[in-house]
Design a protein around this motif. Structure first.
Motif, PDB file in Angstrom:
ATOM      1  N   ARG A 172     -20.795 -26.117  40.266  1.00  0.00           N
ATOM      2  CA  ARG A 172     -19.394 -26.506  40.483  1.00  0.00           C
ATOM      3  C   ARG A 172     -18.455 -25.594  39.692  1.00  0.00           C
ATOM      4  O   ARG A 172     -17.844 -24.705  40.247  1.00  0.00           O
ATOM      5  N   ASP A 173     -18.383 -25.761  38.373  1.00  0.00           N
ATOM      6  CA  ASP A 173     -17.473 -24.908  37.601  1.00  0.00           C
ATOM      7  C   ASP A 173     -17.979 -23.466  37.635  1.00  0.00           C
ATOM      8  O   ASP A 173     -17.198 -22.510  37.746  1.00  0.00           O
TER       9      ASP A 173
ATOM     10  N   HIS B 241     -16.529 -30.531  27.553  1.00  0.00           N
ATOM     11  CA  HIS B 241     -16.565 -29.508  28.605  1.00  0.00           C
ATOM     12  C   HIS B 241     -15.655 -28.389  28.110  1.00  0.00           C
ATOM     13  O   HIS B 241     -14.435 -28.479  28.177  1.00  0.00           O
TER      14      HIS B 241
ATOM     15  N   HIS C  99     -14.292 -24.409  27.751  1.00  0.00           N
ATOM     16  CA  HIS C  99     -14.195 -23.081  28.360  1.00  0.00           C
ATOM     17  C   HIS C  99     -14.173 -22.014  27.277  1.00  0.00           C
ATOM     18  O   HIS C  99     -13.851 -22.271  26.120  1.00  0.00           O
TER      19      HIS C  99
ATOM     20  N   ASN D 182     -17.960 -21.143  30.982  1.00  0.00           N
ATOM     21  CA  ASN D 182     -18.180 -22.408  30.265  1.00  0.00           C
ATOM     22  C   ASN D 182     -19.171 -22.167  29.123  1.00  0.00           C
ATOM     23  O   ASN D 182     -19.702 -21.069  28.987  1.00  0.00           O
TER      24      ASN D 182
ATOM     25  N   GLN E 215      -8.591 -27.517  40.598  1.00  0.00           N
ATOM     26  CA  GLN E 215      -7.489 -27.657  39.651  1.00  0.00           C
ATOM     27  C   GLN E 215      -6.140 -27.156  40.160  1.00  0.00           C
ATOM     28  O   GLN E 215      -5.187 -27.097  39.418  1.00  0.00           O
TER      29      GLN E 215
HETATM   30 ZN    ZN Z   1     -13.923 -26.511  33.719  1.00  0.00          ZN
END
Ligand code: ZN
Ligand code: KIV
Length: 515
Positions: A13-14, A202, A204, A238, A511
């Motif tokens: 996903r990310d 989570h 970054h 991430n 986002q």
């Molecule tokens: Zn993220």
């Protein structure tokens, strides 16, 4: 407090939000299987409302993965949550992860909402998600820049509404370790019902602090870390799963939780798989999975390691699955040996015909290459899955002429929608000529963003694995190709990328924007 650290992987996903890292459904399923073998607790498989392709990929992962929880992302909107619920319908264990931004800048500029409206929508989203599953996670997006008191109000309300996991994202990678650890500490202290939920983080990596921030949070009571293989992800990425896991495993003297459930010997394979599917090479000095991570160059170090490994090594290479790439099969190996070795590598065939096809490819490769290594087998399966997808175009034949003092030229035959076409071109080199010949026939008007060749094993008879990244109208795709002849591998990779760009895809980003 639980002593197990929950590993939540968001590579699909990310990770996929990295420009150029988009993956097909089959590729996502292969990565999900590698994560399941590693025994990660939760796999965030995608953002189902983003596009029909994302929906199908989450559904496909939920259909086949049995041991890990499968999670789908949803904004705090009914339509997103319904779509995620639908995609996860067949999951053995499914989680909906819903989010809305809570920082002043996001609320004012992006959402144009008042804080109380955001709080109300967050609660409504969690209640809606609970209609589909008991396993609901809530994230206050940009928590790292949110007001502490407001964050506490939101978390208390969503936990009351039924969120079992509250995830604190440092969405823009702005926080530093001590501050982020303190934030987790304060939230756990101040939110009255904090003991009713697992705190997750989570982070970054914009300042290169994603892993440090996550570990600082763990020291302050976070019991879930969201991370990705090779640290893939939006912008600078991430927190890297392999670094989080190996740090907690190696420094059990410091952490009050463990990752004993994770099969760390699967790390290297997963890293290579993600890198080859996305075309994102791993830098040689990358911690844990870089080519040099366990290599000792200096004589003093080598001497020390020979006398006692622990003089310079804090982890064992075998623990992350770094074994010498052994010769496994050769031209005389039979179908059974082939099937057995692939099954040891975690690759199963859906049908006899799929096995037969892969075995035929193996025999062809064994004719050209004396020794077949594990990495050759992985590439062979990647190739087969690329070609098994309904591609409109395929390479039929290729001839190149390259001679000192002469301009290289290439003649290429392709099949497009069942019709063969032949084209030729000159180029700066044989690869350039081959790709130009294809482009002349197709007229794709794409821009080449990346062309890279990696040798899969060592030796001059090694297969070259080529990644081609193309862009058209803002859409970026990767193409892969492998062959002992790198011009052929390049043409295959280019054609694979063109096939992807010809598929219609409308996709929205979690986002930004509305769907
Ligand atoms: Zn993220
Ligand atoms: O970075 C972020 O805030 C996210 C959320 C959706 C968790 O990816």
């Amino acid at each position: 407090m639980s002593d197990q650290l929950i590993i939540f992987d968001t590579t699909l996903r990310d990770g996929e939000q990295s420009p150029g890292a988009s993956m097909t459904m089959d590729e996502k399923v292969r990565i999900a299987k590698a994560l399941e073998r590693m025994k990660v607790n939760v796999i965030e498989a995608g953002f189902p409302i983003a596009s029909p392709g994302d929906f199908e990929a989450v559904k496909a992962v939920a259909d086949v993965i049995k041991d890990s929880t499968i999670c789908g992302l949803a904004r705090a909107l009914d339509k997103d949550i319904e779509r995620a619920g639908e995609a996860l319908k067949n999951a053995n264990s499914g989680r909906i992860h819903t989010f809305i931004a809570t920082s002043p800048i996001h609320m004012q500029m992006k959402l144009r909402m008042e804080p109380d409206q955001v709080l109300e929508q967050a609660v409504a989203a969690v209640k809606k998600a609970r209609q589909f599953t008991d396993n609901v996670e809530f994230s206050p997006e940009d928590a790292g820049r949110s007001d502490l008191d407001f964050l506490c109000r939101v978390l208390e309300a969503v936990i009351d509404a039924g969120a079992g996991t509250v995830n604190i994202p440092d969405t823009v990678g702005y926080n530093v370790p001590e501050q982020f650890g303190t934030l987790i500490h304060n939230l756990r202290e101040k939110v009255p019902n904090s003991d009713k939920a697992i705190f997750s983080v989570h982070c970054h990596n914009d300042l290169g602090l994603a892993v440090a921030n996550s570990l600082s949070a763990v020291m302050n009571g976070a019991r879930q870390v969201e991370c990705t293989i090779n640290g893939l992800g939006e912008r600078a990425g991430n927190a890297a799963l392999e670094e989080i896991v190996m740090a907690v495993k190696t420094r059990q003297d410091i952490f009050q939780c463990n990752v004993d459930h994770i099969d760390t010997t699967q790390i290297m394979k997963a890293s290579r798989l993600v890198s080859s599917i996305t075309g994102f090479a791993v830098q040689p000095n990358k911690a844990i999975v870089g080519a040099n991570a366990f290599a000792h160059e200096s004589g003093i170090h080598q001497d020390g390691v020979l006398k006692n490994r622990e003089t310079y090594e804090i982890m064992r290479a075998e623990d992350v699955g770094l074994t010498t790439n052994r010769m496994v099969l050769g031209k005389h190996s039979g179908r059974n040996a082939f099937r057995t070795r692939l099954s040891e590598l975690g690759i199963e065939f859906k049908s006899e015909s799929e096995l037969n096809d892969a075995f035929a490819r193996f025999k062809k490769l064994a004719d050209k290459k004396h020794e077949i290594f594990d990495d050759d087998l992985q590439a062979l399966v990647t190739e087969a899955s690329v070609e098994a997808t309904n591609e409109r175009m395929r390479l039929v034949a290729l001839k190149v002429c390259s001679e000192t003092g002469e301009t290289p030229n290439a003649s290429v035959t392709i099949e497009l929608d069942g019709v063969e076409q032949e084209g030729s071109s000159e180029g700066g080199g044989p690869v350039d000529a081959a790709l130009k010949a294809i482009e002349k026939m197709i007229g794709s008007n794409t821009e080449l963003l990346l062309y890279s060749v990696n040798n899969i094993t060592s030796g001059t008879d090694s297969q070259g694995e080529v990644t081609v990244r193309l862009e058209k109208g803002g859409r970026i795709v990767n193409g892969l190709g492998a062959d002992t002849d790198i011009v052929i591998a390049s043409a295959k990779a280019y054609i694979n990328a063109l096939n992807k760009i010809m598929e219609p895809e409308e996709r929205s980003h979690p986002q930004t924007g509305d769907v």
